[in-house]
Design an enzyme around this catalytic site. Structure first.
Site, PDB file in Angstrom:
ATOM      1  N   GLU A 261       0.871  -1.179   0.000  1.00  0.00           N
ATOM      2  CA  GLU A 261       0.000   0.000   0.000  1.00  0.00           C
ATOM      3  C   GLU A 261       0.908   1.229   0.000  1.00  0.00           C
ATOM      4  O   GLU A 261       1.516   1.569   1.014  1.00  0.00           O
ATOM      5  CB  GLU A 261      -0.908  -0.010   1.234  1.00  0.00           C
ATOM      6  N   CYS A 298      -2.699   9.078   2.801  1.00  0.00           N
ATOM      7  CA  CYS A 298      -2.518   8.801   1.379  1.00  0.00           C
ATOM      8  C   CYS A 298      -3.812   8.858   0.574  1.00  0.00           C
ATOM      9  O   CYS A 298      -3.779   8.887  -0.652  1.00  0.00           O
ATOM     10  CB  CYS A 298      -1.863   7.435   1.182  1.00  0.00           C
TER      11      CYS A 298
END
Length: 491
Positions: A261, A298
């Site tokens: 990720e 993010c």
């Protein structure tokens, strides 16, 4: 008189281990004072943790799923019982506001363990249709049956970021354990204390020694040694794309499985048909970039792409929003924007803004350090007149900075959104949800929000391109920590 900051050991095989190379200081980003001292990693300690996890794997992988479920449920309960203590620790080491620590960080971690307690009981076998097979030189003919069975991978290295450290770690550990794997965790250097505190909680919940281990270090050496260790079967990593690339290369040499990720450069597209409700939601969604952990997330839309007919209205609304946000101590309940994780990260954000000024962007809000000392603060910043090729429109800043970019039609918006290496999470705001649905199909992104920044917990999460490899959350997360095995038999 206050207690001196605690010194932690590595958590290996169900016990604290005094580090061979001493400790390093974990600093409160708001006060510049020591929160505690984390153990410095050494190769021998990484090896010991991997070996402990390998030794524990045999029994844990064969444990009755109902027993695994009960332990995971108990872990969730214990996290909830100690929510205040954990929230205080995580808040101090990350600089998150107390509101975020109490309402997001700790509840999310508990929810992960409860969700995957249920997942441990999900069927792991998919029966396949029987197949009549003719005789061959290899075997006699007959009716052949088969099943696809999910099996645990083995030892999983969980390497996490400093943002939401306990929640992020729980999102990896819970599905890994539910599937029957064992874990070695390596939290980010800036936020490891809350993750270390999970060790005794796991033991109290009944998790066997060696199933969950935590090793830390102030630099990349700990993680690199863990990735390279032959006892590690999978690496689950959350962090920057640059580090993710290095992990992928190292893992590829040993054919280790990966779940990566990585970075994001989210865009919020505001179409010309956005009504007042959709427009207000867009401004609020982009505004979260400033307030939610100071933009250190993010998934936030750090690029606001607005149809030219609404561009100045959007700039004005976002500027007003940014200027109204209170920047200050994260333990003050009225604070919306706290500090960045470190002085280095604040300097990095500042350099991005200065670069944008030199490239022709207009700073309409923020753009400087507020007069707050101590602490690593940067004012919520809105940059207008930004072009898609500017550095601030291409790279992940990881701070309270938003760029506003105009577009004339959907084709141009799609080109801009897809024109970065990142493709994690984008958003479409429109008065016509059918139109937004069709536009989503043109965006190269792992996740799309239509008129919302909410995300149901069962939805999978992950990115395209340089935003990562693999998917987690929900049942998809359970599958990520397993291998498929075909079992075939003759009737």
């Amino acid at each position: 008189m206050t207690d001196s900051p605690k010194k932690y050991g590595h958590w290996i095989a169900g016990a604290w281990h005094e580090p061979e190379q001493g400790h390093y200081q974990i600093t409160n980003p708001a006060t510049d004072e020591a929160v505690g001292y984390a153990p410095e990693g050494h190769a021998a300690e990484i090896w010991a943790s991997a070996e402990a996890a390998r030794t524990a794997f045999g029994d844990w992988s064969r444990t009755d799923p109902r027993q695994r479920a009960a332990i995971l449920e108990r872990i969730g309960d214990l996290i909830t019982e100690r929510a205040d203590e954990l929230a205080t620790l995580v808040q101090a080491e990350t600089g998150a506001t107390m509101r975020v620590a109490k309402s997001v960080q700790i509840p999310a971690a508990a929810d992960y363990f409860r969700r995957y307690a249920r997942a441990a009981l999900e069927p792991d076998t998919v029966p396949l249709a029987p197949h009549p097979a003719p005789a061959s030189p290899l075997a006699g003919g007959g009716l052949i049956g088969a099943a696809a069975v999910r099996r645990p991978l083995g030892v999983v290295a969980c390497i996490t970021s400093f943002t939401f450290p306990i929640a992020n770690l729980a999102g990896k550990v819970a599905p890994a354990l539910a599937m029957g794997n064992t874990v070695v965790a390596n939290p980010a250097p800036h936020g490891p204390l809350g993750c270390l505190a999970l060790g005794p909680i796991m033991k109290e919940a009944g998790l066997p020694d060696g199933v969950f281990n935590v090793v830390t270090g102030s630099g990349p050496i700990t993680g690199e040694a863990l990735v390279a260790h032959y006892d590690i079967d999978m690496i689950s990593f959350t962090g920057s794309t640059a580090v993710g690339n290095r992990i992928a290369v190292a893992a590829g040499g040993q054919m280790k499985r990966t779940l990566l990720e990585l970075g994001g450069k989210g865009a919020a597209i505001v179409l010309e048909d956005a009504d007042e409700k959709a427009f207000k939601m867009a401004v609020t969604a982009v505004g979260l970039t400033f307030s939610f952990h100071s933009g250190q997330n993010c998934t936030t839309p750090t690029r606001m792409l607005v149809h030219r007919s609404l561009y100045e209205k959007a700039v004005a609304a976002l500027t007003k929003h940014a200027r109204a946000l209170k920047v200050g101590s994260p333990v003050d309940n009225s604070t919306i924007v706290g500090p960045l994780i470190s002085a280095a990260q604040r300097d990095r954000v500042e350099e991005y803004v200065e670069s944008a000024r030199h490239q022709g962007a207009r700073v309409v809000a923020g753009g400087e350090r507020p007069v707050l000392k101590p602490g690593f603060y940067f004012a919520p910043t809105v940059l207008a007149d930004v072009t898609p090729d500017m550095t601030v429109a291409q790279e992940e800043i990881f701070g309270p900075v938003v760029v506003v970019i105009p577009f004339d039609d959907e084709d141009e918006a799609v080109r801009i959104v897809n024109g970065t290496p990142f493709s994690l999470y984008d958003y479409v705001f429109s008065g016509d949800t059918v139109r937004a649905w069709h536009l989503a199909s043109r965006l190269c992104s792992g996740n799309i929000g239509i008129n919302t920044v909410q995300r149901p917990p069962e939805a999978h999460f992950g990115g395209f391109k340089e935003s990562g490899v693999g998917r987690h959350d929900g049942s998809f997360g359970l599958h990520a920590y397993s291998e498929l095995q075909s079992v075939v038999w003759s009737s």
